[in-house]
Design an enzyme around this catalytic site. Structure first.
Site, PDB file in Angstrom:
ATOM      1  N   SER A  18      -4.818  -9.340 -54.218  1.00  0.00           N
ATOM      2  CA  SER A  18      -5.622 -10.405 -55.189  1.00  0.00           C
ATOM      3  C   SER A  18      -4.700 -11.423 -56.038  1.00  0.00           C
ATOM      4  O   SER A  18      -3.774 -10.808 -56.357  1.00  0.00           O
ATOM      5  CB  SER A  18      -6.757  -9.801 -56.057  1.00  0.00           C
ATOM      6  OG  SER A  18      -7.620  -8.724 -55.637  1.00  0.00           O
ATOM      7  N   TYR A 154     -14.715 -23.898 -44.318  1.00  0.00           N
ATOM      8  CA  TYR A 154     -14.827 -23.493 -45.744  1.00  0.00           C
ATOM      9  C   TYR A 154     -15.928 -24.086 -46.467  1.00  0.00           C
ATOM     10  O   TYR A 154     -16.354 -23.618 -47.348  1.00  0.00           O
ATOM     11  CB  TYR A 154     -13.389 -24.367 -46.419  1.00  0.00           C
ATOM     12  CG  TYR A 154     -13.065 -23.513 -47.901  1.00  0.00           C
ATOM     13  CD1 TYR A 154     -12.610 -22.384 -47.790  1.00  0.00           C
ATOM     14  CD2 TYR A 154     -12.898 -24.389 -48.949  1.00  0.00           C
ATOM     15  CE1 TYR A 154     -12.426 -21.661 -48.985  1.00  0.00           C
ATOM     16  CE2 TYR A 154     -12.951 -23.955 -50.297  1.00  0.00           C
ATOM     17  CZ  TYR A 154     -12.398 -22.329 -50.210  1.00  0.00           C
ATOM     18  OH  TYR A 154     -12.131 -21.980 -51.491  1.00  0.00           O
ATOM     19  N   LYS A 161     -16.059 -25.528 -55.068  1.00  0.00           N
ATOM     20  CA  LYS A 161     -14.665 -25.802 -55.686  1.00  0.00           C
ATOM     21  C   LYS A 161     -14.622 -27.170 -56.301  1.00  0.00           C
ATOM     22  O   LYS A 161     -14.040 -27.149 -57.338  1.00  0.00           O
ATOM     23  CB  LYS A 161     -13.511 -25.336 -54.707  1.00  0.00           C
ATOM     24  CG  LYS A 161     -13.187 -24.094 -54.128  1.00  0.00           C
ATOM     25  CD  LYS A 161     -12.951 -23.014 -55.503  1.00  0.00           C
ATOM     26  CE  LYS A 161     -12.538 -21.361 -54.801  1.00  0.00           C
ATOM     27  NZ  LYS A 161     -12.411 -20.556 -55.767  1.00  0.00           N
TER      28      LYS A 161
HETATM   29  P1  NAP Z   1     -10.052 -11.405 -53.785  1.00  0.00           P
HETATM   30  O1  NAP Z   1      -8.946 -10.439 -54.040  1.00  0.00           O
HETATM   31  O2  NAP Z   1     -11.051 -10.681 -52.890  1.00  0.00           O
HETATM   32  O3  NAP Z   1     -10.702 -11.621 -55.338  1.00  0.00           O
HETATM   33  C1  NAP Z   1     -12.197 -12.145 -55.439  1.00  0.00           C
HETATM   34  C2  NAP Z   1     -12.723 -11.435 -56.519  1.00  0.00           C
HETATM   35  O4  NAP Z   1     -13.954 -11.997 -56.722  1.00  0.00           O
HETATM   36  C3  NAP Z   1     -13.012 -10.149 -56.258  1.00  0.00           C
HETATM   37  O5  NAP Z   1     -12.397  -9.233 -57.285  1.00  0.00           O
HETATM   38  C4  NAP Z   1     -14.507 -10.039 -56.316  1.00  0.00           C
HETATM   39  O6  NAP Z   1     -14.786  -8.616 -56.707  1.00  0.00           O
HETATM   40  C5  NAP Z   1     -14.834 -11.104 -57.198  1.00  0.00           C
HETATM   41  N1  NAP Z   1     -16.279 -11.253 -57.305  1.00  0.00           N
HETATM   42  C6  NAP Z   1     -17.023 -11.523 -56.232  1.00  0.00           C
HETATM   43  N2  NAP Z   1     -18.392 -11.830 -56.486  1.00  0.00           N
HETATM   44  C7  NAP Z   1     -18.322 -11.382 -57.729  1.00  0.00           C
HETATM   45  C8  NAP Z   1     -19.286 -11.331 -58.655  1.00  0.00           C
HETATM   46  N3  NAP Z   1     -20.681 -11.483 -58.567  1.00  0.00           N
HETATM   47  N4  NAP Z   1     -19.086 -10.757 -60.259  1.00  0.00           N
HETATM   48  C9  NAP Z   1     -17.793 -10.508 -60.327  1.00  0.00           C
HETATM   49  N5  NAP Z   1     -16.826 -10.624 -59.730  1.00  0.00           N
HETATM   50  C10 NAP Z   1     -16.960 -11.194 -58.237  1.00  0.00           C
HETATM   51  O7  NAP Z   1      -9.717 -12.641 -53.177  1.00  0.00           O
HETATM   52  P2  NAP Z   1      -8.612 -13.976 -54.059  1.00  0.00           P
HETATM   53  O8  NAP Z   1      -8.166 -14.647 -52.732  1.00  0.00           O
HETATM   54  O9  NAP Z   1      -7.669 -13.148 -54.884  1.00  0.00           O
HETATM   55  O10 NAP Z   1      -9.574 -14.760 -54.971  1.00  0.00           O
HETATM   56  C11 NAP Z   1      -9.534 -15.159 -56.178  1.00  0.00           C
HETATM   57  C12 NAP Z   1      -9.763 -16.604 -56.383  1.00  0.00           C
HETATM   58  O11 NAP Z   1      -8.684 -17.387 -55.637  1.00  0.00           O
HETATM   59  C13 NAP Z   1     -10.998 -16.996 -55.751  1.00  0.00           C
HETATM   60  O12 NAP Z   1     -11.633 -18.024 -56.672  1.00  0.00           O
HETATM   61  C14 NAP Z   1     -10.613 -17.754 -54.580  1.00  0.00           C
HETATM   62  O13 NAP Z   1     -11.690 -18.650 -54.158  1.00  0.00           O
HETATM   63  C15 NAP Z   1      -9.170 -18.411 -55.014  1.00  0.00           C
HETATM   64  N6  NAP Z   1      -8.382 -18.897 -53.939  1.00  0.00           N
HETATM   65  C16 NAP Z   1      -8.052 -17.953 -53.101  1.00  0.00           C
HETATM   66  C17 NAP Z   1      -7.086 -18.561 -52.067  1.00  0.00           C
HETATM   67  C18 NAP Z   1      -6.554 -17.599 -50.991  1.00  0.00           C
HETATM   68  O14 NAP Z   1      -6.018 -18.051 -49.799  1.00  0.00           O
HETATM   69  N7  NAP Z   1      -6.633 -16.248 -50.939  1.00  0.00           N
HETATM   70  C19 NAP Z   1      -6.614 -19.869 -52.098  1.00  0.00           C
HETATM   71  C20 NAP Z   1      -7.159 -20.833 -53.145  1.00  0.00           C
HETATM   72  C21 NAP Z   1      -7.947 -20.114 -54.059  1.00  0.00           C
HETATM   73  P3  NAP Z   1     -15.420  -7.596 -55.852  1.00  0.00           P
HETATM   74  O15 NAP Z   1     -14.705  -7.530 -54.447  1.00  0.00           O
HETATM   75  O16 NAP Z   1     -15.786  -6.379 -56.596  1.00  0.00           O
HETATM   76  O17 NAP Z   1     -17.004  -8.326 -55.351  1.00  0.00           O
END
Ligand code: NAP
Length: 261
Positions: A18, A154, A161
């Site tokens: 994450s 997306y 976003k």
């Molecule tokens: P991740 O590890 O899957 O993290 C996403 C988190 O959101 C998880 O911990 C998930 O918890 C939580 N979440 C979802 N629904 C929720 C709810 N109702 N209440 C509380 N928590 C909730 O993925 P990540 O890529 O690190 O994402 C983190 C952020 O970075 C997101 O905003 C994503 O859009 C952004 N981002 C990611 C990327 C990429 O390429 N990875 C690029 C740009 C931006 P649960 O798993 O327990 O549901």
């Protein structure tokens, strides 16, 4: 020790991939104390040992899709962390079927879900945190290029976003007079649980590797270090900003020429 004596909340660690975890690790290395929040019991087992590695207590459970859950979480937070120097919001969700195909086919439910959990939750958390924020506090969220460009698949998450990025500017205006900063990191594609749900994610990673000015993919560590900067006093004059951490990919127009250069 850029964050020595600072205390912060981390929302959105699902596992060691994450983005929030990478930010938390960098913050810990620079002296921060943190409290983690997870959506449900499902991930508690995974995140509790990770939190312990950073000297943090058992994570708080908070499904950010209701105001009650957020308010309840802050009752617990207040007991454990009565003063807050930073908040990391790294939460997003959308229906799987809305992250493929055409944006125009997004259902009303799917549109609302993506905006509610991925965007509204940031302001709800900022509002609950407000009474406990110390002057100089930093509030940080995570966004993606799909907010400002049409990125295939997306879809509704890009629109959510865009709303999140706009929220960052409004929140920066709201919180600025108290000396509190609000920013976002726009991260390039990093393999995480949520990213893997976006159709064609692997293609995005492959393209970035050849098309970004740095000719490589962004890493979780890159995002973690930028997060540390924005959380620390090194960014004391930075608010309302979207900081791209994508190896420069967003500045490019024509990505690949016929000879592949
Ligand atoms: P991740 O590890 O899957 O993290 C996403 C988190 O959101 C998880 O911990 C998930 O918890 C939580 N979440 C979802 N629904 C929720 C709810 N109702 N209440 C509380 N928590 C909730 O993925 P990540 O890529 O690190 O994402 C983190 C952020 O970075 C997101 O905003 C994503 O859009 C952004 N981002 C990611 C990327 C990429 O390429 N990875 C690029 C740009 C931006 P649960 O798993 O327990 O549901």
């Amino acid at each position: 020790m850029l964050l020595k004596g600072k205390k912060g909340l981390i929302f959105g660690v699902a596992n060691e991939h994450s983005l929030a975890w990478h930010i938390a690790r960098e913050a810990y290395a620079q002296g921060a104390e943190m409290l983690f929040s997870v959506a449900s019991d499902r991930f508690l087992r995974k995140v509790e040992p990770l939190a312990a590695k950073l000297g943090s207590p058992k994570p708080i459970i908070c499904d950010v899709s209701t105001d009650e859950a957020i308010a309840d979480a802050f009752v617990e937070i207040r007991e454990q962390m009565p003063e807050i120097d930073f908040v990391v919001h790294a939460i997003a969700t959308a229906k799987r079927e809305d992250l493929q195909g055409r944006f125009v086919d997004t259902s009303r439910d799917g549109f609302n879900l993506a905006h509610d959990v991925s965007t509204y939750s940031f302001l709800a958390i900022c509002r609950e945190a407000e009474p406990f924020l110390r002057p100089g506090a930093s509030l940080l969220t995570l966004t993606y290029l799909g907010a400002v460009r049409a990125v295939p698949s997306y879809n509704v998450m890009g629109v959510a976003k865009a709303s999140l990025e706009s929220s960052v500017r409004y929140l920066a205006n709201d919180f600025g007079p108290q000396g509190v900063r609000v920013n976002a990191i726009s991260a390039g594609p990093v393999r995480t649980l949520s990213a893997s749900v976006v159709k064609g994610f692997k293609d995005k990673v492959d393209i970035q590797q050849v098309a970004a000015p740095l000719r490589r993919n962004v890493t979780g560590e890159d995002v973690g270090k930028a997060g540390l900067f924005l959380l620390s006093d090194m960014a004391s004059g930075v608010t309302g900003e979207i900081l791209y951490v994508d190896c420069g990919y967003n500045i490019m127009a024509d990505f690949i020429t016929r000879d592949g250069s």
